[in-house]
Design a protein around this motif. Structure first.
Motif, PDB file in Angstrom:
ATOM      1  N   MET A   1      27.473  -6.167  -0.761  1.00 24.11           N
ATOM      2  CA  MET A   1      27.297  -5.210   0.320  1.00 24.11           C
ATOM      3  C   MET A   1      26.087  -4.445   0.503  1.00 24.11           C
ATOM      4  SD  MET A   1      28.066  -8.259   2.433  1.00 24.11           S
ATOM      5  CE  MET A   1      27.728  -7.044   3.828  1.00 24.11           C
ATOM      6  N   PRO A   2      25.611  -3.678   1.277  1.00 24.50           N
ATOM      7  CA  PRO A   2      24.937  -3.016   0.617  1.00 24.50           C
ATOM      8  C   PRO A   2      25.425  -1.672   0.832  1.00 24.50           C
ATOM      9  CG  PRO A   2      23.381  -4.507   2.454  1.00 24.50           C
ATOM     10  CD  PRO A   2      25.199  -4.986   1.619  1.00 24.50           C
ATOM     11  N   GLU A   3      26.948  -1.944   1.499  1.00 25.79           N
ATOM     12  CA  GLU A   3      27.345  -0.393   1.630  1.00 25.79           C
ATOM     13  C   GLU A   3      27.738  -0.052   0.392  1.00 25.79           C
ATOM     14  OE1 GLU A   3      27.462  -3.032   3.845  1.00 25.79           O
ATOM     15  OE2 GLU A   3      26.773  -2.336   6.116  1.00 25.79           O
ATOM     16  N   LEU A   4      28.152  -1.221  -0.404  1.00 21.03           N
ATOM     17  CA  LEU A   4      28.765  -0.872  -1.630  1.00 21.03           C
ATOM     18  C   LEU A   4      27.767  -0.615  -2.937  1.00 21.03           C
ATOM     19  CD1 LEU A   4      30.954  -4.095  -1.983  1.00 21.03           C
ATOM     20  CD2 LEU A   4      31.449  -0.892  -1.092  1.00 21.03           C
ATOM     21  N   ILE A   5      26.819  -0.407  -2.413  1.00 20.15           N
ATOM     22  CA  ILE A   5      25.648   0.570  -3.387  1.00 20.15           C
ATOM     23  C   ILE A   5      25.906   1.203  -3.116  1.00 20.15           C
ATOM     24  CG2 ILE A   5      22.877   0.087  -3.683  1.00 20.15           C
ATOM     25  CD1 ILE A   5      22.389  -2.009  -2.231  1.00 20.15           C
ATOM     26  N   THR A   6      25.579   1.864  -5.154  1.00 17.33           N
ATOM     27  CA  THR A   6      25.701   3.603  -5.170  1.00 17.33           C
ATOM     28  C   THR A   6      24.567   3.565  -5.827  1.00 17.33           C
ATOM     29  OG1 THR A   6      26.717   2.386  -8.189  1.00 17.33           O
ATOM     30  CG2 THR A   6      28.075   3.518  -5.813  1.00 17.33           C
ATOM     31  N   ARG A   7      24.008   2.960  -6.479  1.00 15.58           N
ATOM     32  CA  ARG A   7      22.028   2.923  -7.212  1.00 15.58           C
ATOM     33  C   ARG A   7      21.299   2.381  -7.225  1.00 15.58           C
ATOM     34  NH1 ARG A   7      20.051   7.032  -9.970  1.00 15.58           N
ATOM     35  NH2 ARG A   7      18.229   6.932 -11.585  1.00 15.58           N
ATOM     36  N   PRO A   8      20.385   2.218  -6.185  1.00 12.74           N
ATOM     37  CA  PRO A   8      20.148   0.905  -5.313  1.00 12.74           C
ATOM     38  C   PRO A   8      19.002   0.893  -6.869  1.00 12.74           C
ATOM     39  CG  PRO A   8      18.971   3.493  -4.768  1.00 12.74           C
ATOM     40  CD  PRO A   8      20.252   2.674  -5.177  1.00 12.74           C
ATOM     41  N   ARG A   9      18.744  -0.498  -6.408  1.00 11.16           N
ATOM     42  CA  ARG A   9      17.399  -1.380  -7.668  1.00 11.16           C
ATOM     43  C   ARG A   9      16.763  -1.650  -6.329  1.00 11.16           C
ATOM     44  NH1 ARG A   9      18.151  -3.177 -12.684  1.00 11.16           N
ATOM     45  NH2 ARG A   9      16.757  -5.284 -11.859  1.00 11.16           N
ATOM     46  N   ARG A  10      15.419  -0.993  -6.714  1.00 15.09           N
ATOM     47  CA  ARG A  10      14.426  -1.319  -5.126  1.00 15.09           C
ATOM     48  C   ARG A  10      13.494  -2.229  -5.639  1.00 15.09           C
ATOM     49  NH1 ARG A  10      16.487   4.259  -4.303  1.00 15.09           N
ATOM     50  NH2 ARG A  10      16.503   5.183  -2.308  1.00 15.09           N
ATOM     51  N   ALA A  11      13.074  -2.785  -3.990  1.00 13.24           N
ATOM     52  CA  ALA A  11      11.613  -3.426  -3.552  1.00 13.24           C
ATOM     53  C   ALA A  11      10.923  -3.227  -3.199  1.00 13.24           C
ATOM     54  CB  ALA A  11      11.736  -4.714  -4.479  1.00 13.24           C
ATOM     55  N   LEU A  12       9.455  -2.703  -3.471  1.00 11.80           N
ATOM     56  CA  LEU A  12       8.673  -1.869  -2.275  1.00 11.80           C
ATOM     57  C   LEU A  12       8.039  -3.536  -1.671  1.00 11.80           C
ATOM     58  CD1 LEU A  12       7.144   0.347  -0.055  1.00 11.80           C
ATOM     59  CD2 LEU A  12       5.819   0.214  -1.962  1.00 11.80           C
ATOM     60  N   ILE A  13       8.330  -3.665  -0.058  1.00 14.68           N
ATOM     61  CA  ILE A  13       7.477  -4.653   0.481  1.00 14.68           C
ATOM     62  C   ILE A  13       6.120  -4.146   1.587  1.00 14.68           C
ATOM     63  CG2 ILE A  13       7.456  -7.138   1.551  1.00 14.68           C
ATOM     64  CD1 ILE A  13       9.332  -6.602  -0.141  1.00 14.68           C
ATOM     65  N   VAL A  14       5.152  -4.618   0.854  1.00 14.46           N
ATOM     66  CA  VAL A  14       3.962  -3.630   1.715  1.00 14.46           C
ATOM     67  C   VAL A  14       3.238  -4.769   2.412  1.00 14.46           C
ATOM     68  CG1 VAL A  14       1.404  -3.165   1.558  1.00 14.46           C
ATOM     69  CG2 VAL A  14       3.393  -2.358  -0.413  1.00 14.46           C
ATOM     70  N   VAL A  15       3.430  -5.355   4.190  1.00 15.43           N
ATOM     71  CA  VAL A  15       3.346  -6.341   4.910  1.00 15.43           C
ATOM     72  C   VAL A  15       2.095  -5.786   5.392  1.00 15.43           C
ATOM     73  CG1 VAL A  15       3.698  -6.851   6.650  1.00 15.43           C
ATOM     74  CG2 VAL A  15       5.776  -5.931   5.036  1.00 15.43           C
ATOM     75  N   ASP A  16       1.268  -7.278   5.072  1.00 11.86           N
ATOM     76  CA  ASP A  16      -0.082  -7.653   6.121  1.00 11.86           C
ATOM     77  C   ASP A  16      -0.753  -6.055   6.417  1.00 11.86           C
ATOM     78  OD1 ASP A  16       1.089  -9.431   5.893  1.00 11.86           O
ATOM     79  OD2 ASP A  16       1.700  -9.310   8.501  1.00 11.86           O
ATOM     80  N   VAL A  17      -1.163  -5.136   5.207  1.00 16.21           N
ATOM     81  CA  VAL A  17      -2.187  -3.878   5.777  1.00 16.21           C
ATOM     82  C   VAL A  17      -3.180  -4.348   5.067  1.00 16.21           C
ATOM     83  CG1 VAL A  17      -2.851  -1.798   4.618  1.00 16.21           C
ATOM     84  CG2 VAL A  17      -0.312  -2.292   3.642  1.00 16.21           C
ATOM     85  N   GLN A  18      -4.419  -5.398   6.235  1.00 18.38           N
ATOM     86  CA  GLN A  18      -5.304  -6.027   6.435  1.00 18.38           C
ATOM     87  C   GLN A  18      -5.863  -5.038   7.417  1.00 18.38           C
ATOM     88  OE1 GLN A  18      -2.293  -9.401   6.683  1.00 18.38           O
ATOM     89  NE2 GLN A  18      -4.514 -10.985   6.202  1.00 18.38           N
ATOM     90  N   ASN A  19      -7.916  -5.855   7.174  1.00 18.13           N
ATOM     91  CA  ASN A  19      -8.639  -5.207   7.945  1.00 18.13           C
ATOM     92  C   ASN A  19      -8.666  -5.354   9.743  1.00 18.13           C
ATOM     93  OD1 ASN A  19      -9.764  -3.898   5.283  1.00 18.13           O
ATOM     94  ND2 ASN A  19     -11.003  -5.997   4.804  1.00 18.13           N
ATOM     95  N   ASP A  20      -8.349  -6.097   9.854  1.00 16.82           N
ATOM     96  CA  ASP A  20      -8.583  -6.710  10.899  1.00 16.82           C
ATOM     97  C   ASP A  20      -7.317  -5.287  12.198  1.00 16.82           C
ATOM     98  OD1 ASP A  20     -10.312  -8.669  11.953  1.00 16.82           O
ATOM     99  OD2 ASP A  20      -8.627  -9.851  11.990  1.00 16.82           O
ATOM    100  N   TYR A  21      -6.715  -4.547  11.196  1.00 11.12           N
ATOM    101  CA  TYR A  21      -5.581  -2.824  11.443  1.00 11.12           C
ATOM    102  C   TYR A  21      -6.690  -2.888  11.817  1.00 11.12           C
ATOM    103  CZ  TYR A  21      -1.503  -6.229  11.657  1.00 11.12           C
ATOM    104  OH  TYR A  21      -0.045  -6.865  12.545  1.00 11.12           O
ATOM    105  N   ASP A  22      -7.886  -1.889  11.399  1.00  7.81           N
ATOM    106  CA  ASP A  22      -8.437  -0.975  10.609  1.00  7.81           C
ATOM    107  C   ASP A  22      -9.342  -0.887  11.685  1.00  7.81           C
ATOM    108  OD1 ASP A  22      -9.523   1.507  10.368  1.00  7.81           O
ATOM    109  OD2 ASP A  22     -10.121   0.794   7.737  1.00  7.81           O
ATOM    110  N   GLY A  23      -9.545  -1.562  13.088  1.00  9.20           N
ATOM    111  CA  GLY A  23     -10.681  -0.826  13.955  1.00  9.20           C
ATOM    112  C   GLY A  23     -11.260  -2.332  14.328  1.00  9.20           C
ATOM    113  N   GLY A  24     -10.387  -3.237  13.579  1.00 11.11           N
ATOM    114  CA  GLY A  24     -10.839  -5.173  13.699  1.00 11.11           C
ATOM    115  C   GLY A  24     -10.394  -5.548  15.486  1.00 11.11           C
ATOM    116  N   ASN A  25      -9.787  -6.613  15.098  1.00  7.72           N
ATOM    117  CA  ASN A  25      -9.668  -7.247  15.829  1.00  7.72           C
ATOM    118  C   ASN A  25      -8.383  -7.309  16.963  1.00  7.72           C
ATOM    119  OD1 ASN A  25     -11.936  -8.660  16.008  1.00  7.72           O
ATOM    120  ND2 ASN A  25     -11.237 -10.222  14.833  1.00  7.72           N
ATOM    121  N   LEU A  26      -7.475  -6.421  16.068  1.00  6.85           N
ATOM    122  CA  LEU A  26      -6.141  -6.079  16.048  1.00  6.85           C
ATOM    123  C   LEU A  26      -5.615  -4.195  15.748  1.00  6.85           C
ATOM    124  CD1 LEU A  26      -4.047  -7.092  17.774  1.00  6.85           C
ATOM    125  CD2 LEU A  26      -2.269  -7.872  15.546  1.00  6.85           C
ATOM    126  N   PRO A  27      -6.212  -3.224  16.374  1.00  5.80           N
ATOM    127  CA  PRO A  27      -6.774  -1.704  15.814  1.00  5.80           C
ATOM    128  C   PRO A  27      -4.875  -0.830  16.046  1.00  5.80           C
ATOM    129  CG  PRO A  27      -8.182  -2.433  17.688  1.00  5.80           C
ATOM    130  CD  PRO A  27      -7.628  -3.712  17.725  1.00  5.80           C
TER     131      PRO A  27
END
Length: 211
Positions: A1-27
């Motif tokens: 369980m997360p509460e028992l983690i003492t030294r985390p083994r991480r992964a970075l999840i980079v979600v949907d960093v796409q051009n439509d968010y940069d002044g596109g259809n969904l800024p």
């Protein structure tokens, strides 16, 4: 369980960093995309420097879609992400990065117990991914300056991007994730520590005391 983690083994999840968010259809409106996307890049650099695997997620929708339509510039990864190395690339069609993908299997095979979420949007794909990960037993972190929101107006009412972003962060910190800045996350990565995540009870108790 997360509460028992003492030294985390991480992964970075980079979600949907796409051009439509940069002044596109969904800024993205708040915080500004130009600011938050730089923090996404910084988080990727921190992860790479510390040997943390980076998983890039991309929304893939049909050619007829209003946003992220296949074959369009808006659907492509933003240069801030595309120019940096990653360990795994996943296409998805639903808000959560876990739904219909191999993300959970990929993380389990590498004994990852903690996922750090950056990208867009705070209240939609990030929130969905955070809650999904928490229910799977991962410890979850969300970097609040590496994500952003858009305003909404529909049959339920209206809310500004700032309101949606702020309230979403409060909700996640209360139960689902540790919410912190990219700089603070970098310090935890360097120290091999986990940031604090609140509880529903404590969050509510503070609010009642203030009131």
């Amino acid at each position: 369980m997360p509460e028992l983690i003492t030294r985390p083994r991480r992964a970075l999840i980079v979600v949907d960093v796409q051009n439509d968010y940069d002044g596109g259809n969904l800024p993205i409106e708040y915080p500004p995309f130009s600011e938050t996307v730089k923090h996404v890049g910084q988080a990727m650099d921190i992860a790479t420097a510390h040997g943390i695997p980076v998983v890039v997620i991309r929304m893939n929708l049909p050619e007829t879609a209003k946003v992220f339509a296949k074959g369009t510039h808006g659907a492509e990864l933003h240069p801030e992400v595309a120019s940096r190395p990653h360990d795994h690339l996943i296409g998805k069609t639903q808000p959560s990065a876990f739904t219909g993908t191999d993300l959970e299997l990929w993380l389990r095979q590498r004994q990852i117990d903690t996922v750090t979420v950056v990208g867009y949007m705070t209240h939609n794909c990030d929130l969905s991914t955070v809650i999904h990960a928490m229910h799977m037993g991962f410890a979850v972190e969300l970097l609040d300056d590496a994500t952003g929101a858009v305003p909404y107006s529909n049959a339920a009412g209206s809310a500004t991007a700032e309101e949606i972003h702020r309230v979403s962060l409060v909700i996640m910190q209360a139960r689902f994730a540790a919410v912190l800045s990219t700089a603070d996350w970098g310090a935890h990565v360097a120290g091999g520590t986990l940031p604090h995540r609140d509880t529903l009870y404590e969050s509510n108790l503070r609010a009642r005391r203030v009131a």
